[in-house]
Design a protein around this motif. Structure first.
Motif, short mmCIF file in Angstrom:
data_model
loop_
_atom_site.label_atom_id
_atom_site.label_comp_id
_atom_site.label_asym_id
_atom_site.label_seq_id
_atom_site.Cartn_x
_atom_site.Cartn_y
_atom_site.Cartn_z
N TYR A 17 -110.79 25.79 23.98
CA TYR A 17 -109.35 26.13 23.74
C TYR A 17 -109.12 27.00 22.54
CZ TYR A 17 -109.68 21.90 26.59
OH TYR A 17 -110.22 20.89 27.57
N GLU A 20 -105.31 26.08 17.81
CA GLU A 20 -104.07 25.47 17.71
C GLU A 20 -104.32 24.20 18.93
OE1 GLU A 20 -103.52 29.20 17.96
OE2 GLU A 20 -103.98 28.84 15.73
N GLU A 21 -104.64 24.74 19.97
CA GLU A 21 -104.65 23.89 20.92
C GLU A 21 -105.82 22.64 20.81
OE1 GLU A 21 -104.87 25.35 24.89
OE2 GLU A 21 -105.31 23.21 25.86
N MET A 22 -106.89 23.10 20.12
CA MET A 22 -107.75 22.02 19.69
C MET A 22 -107.36 20.90 18.70
SD MET A 22 -111.19 24.71 19.26
CE MET A 22 -112.41 23.29 18.82
N GLN A 23 -106.36 21.45 17.63
CA GLN A 23 -105.88 20.96 16.86
C GLN A 23 -104.76 19.74 17.65
OE1 GLN A 23 -104.79 23.96 14.25
NE2 GLN A 23 -106.37 23.75 13.02
N ARG A 25 -104.71 18.96 20.44
CA ARG A 25 -105.60 17.85 21.32
C ARG A 25 -106.10 16.74 20.76
NH1 ARG A 25 -106.75 19.80 26.74
NH2 ARG A 25 -108.50 18.25 26.59
N ALA A 26 -106.91 17.30 19.33
CA ALA A 26 -107.53 16.16 18.56
C ALA A 26 -106.53 15.03 18.05
CB ALA A 26 -108.26 16.77 17.38
N THR A 27 -105.26 15.63 17.70
CA THR A 27 -104.35 14.87 17.05
C THR A 27 -103.58 13.89 18.21
OG1 THR A 27 -103.71 16.66 15.70
CG2 THR A 27 -102.00 14.85 15.81
N PHE A 29 -105.17 12.85 21.18
CA PHE A 29 -106.07 11.99 21.35
C PHE A 29 -106.01 10.82 20.56
CE2 PHE A 29 -110.17 10.24 22.48
CZ PHE A 29 -109.98 9.75 23.75
N HIS A 30 -106.06 11.01 19.30
CA HIS A 30 -105.88 10.08 18.36
C HIS A 30 -104.75 9.25 18.10
CE1 HIS A 30 -104.66 8.78 14.16
NE2 HIS A 30 -105.85 8.11 14.31
N ASN A 166 -107.03 4.96 28.52
CA ASN A 166 -106.22 6.18 29.03
C ASN A 166 -105.57 6.02 30.35
OD1 ASN A 166 -106.01 9.25 29.11
ND2 ASN A 166 -107.56 9.05 31.00
#
Ligand code: IYR
Length: 226
Positions: A17, A20-23, A25-27, A29-30, A166
């Motif tokens: 990814y 920006e997409e990783m950031q 996604r991480a946010t 998912f949290h 999920n």
């Protein structure tokens, strides 16, 4: 590290990814995971087996010692078996709460409000009884020594809890002690050690959660960056 073409294949399916997409996604998912709560009041609404199957498949994809996958998930949906497991669990819990636990442990549990009555074990549609296998191997029927059994089963259980959340399922980790009765109730051999019971279903409409469980340590208290 040996990567012989006889024994290895290229890693091909790893998703890449943009940063920006990783950031994001991480946010995201949290945000999704912090809404998880341990639930102790379940609705009797049924949950289709295929949802549980996919959550278990996610758990079964966990890393494990030598990839021996030393776990077994006995998914109990039958009313009779749930009743039997509840009765055996409550018998253990009655002793626990009557004094076996000791004063400090009971004090630690007081803010949660638990007691020996576990009606949710019959009301919830699924009891996923998780077993740790002392011996096994990468294929069913193998009889080799397993390694890092508790670490492996613990990781798989964490992934199962995340997969259930999920999917929109509430869960509760339940650990009556001892759990020997689970082998017979689930038809599992004595070489497997009951690890825990994961209760899964929908929360009851009037489910409450202890304030105690809402206290989550901030990042500075659970991590260092060195
Ligand atoms: N197994 C008991 C006691 C219990 C122990 C712990 I540590 C908890 O976090 C919650 C409960 C029960 O289920 O009541």
């Amino acid at each position: 590290m040996k990567t012989d073409p006889e024994t290895h294949v290229p890693l091909e399916s790893f998703p890449a990814y943009p940063l920006e997409e990783m950031q994001a996604r991480a946010t995201a998912f949290h945000a999704q995971m912090v809404s998880r709560r341990s639930v102790r009041a379940f609705a009797d609404t049924s949950v289709p087996q295929d949802i549980i199957e996919h959550c278990v498949l996610t758990a079964g994809s966990a890393p494990s010692g030598a990839n021996h996958q030393p776990w077994f998930f006995a998914c109990v949906g039958s009313a009779d078996r749930k009743r039997e497991i509840r009765a055996a669990a409550e018998a253990e819990e009655r002793e626990f709460y009557a004094g076996k636990a000791g004063e400090d442990w009971l004090d630690a549990l007081a803010p949660i409000g638990t007691d020996a009555d576990k009606p949710y074990m019959e009301i919830a549609p699924w009891l996923i009884c998780i077993f740790a296998q002392r011996r096994g191997g990468v294929r069913a029927g193998d009889d080799n020594k397993n390694y890092y059994i508790h670490e492996s089963v613990g990781i798989a259980t964490g992934m199962l809890i995340a997969a259930c959340h999920n999917a929109g399922l509430a869960t509760l980790v339940h650990t009556p002690n001892p759990m020997k009765f689970l082998n017979e109730a689930c038809g599992r051999p004595p070489t497997e050690k009951p690890f825990l019971i994961l209760v899964a279903g929908y929360p009851a409409a009037d489910a409450m959660t202890p304030k105690h469980a809402l206290i989550k340590k901030p990042l500075g208290d659970i991590a260092s960056f060195l």
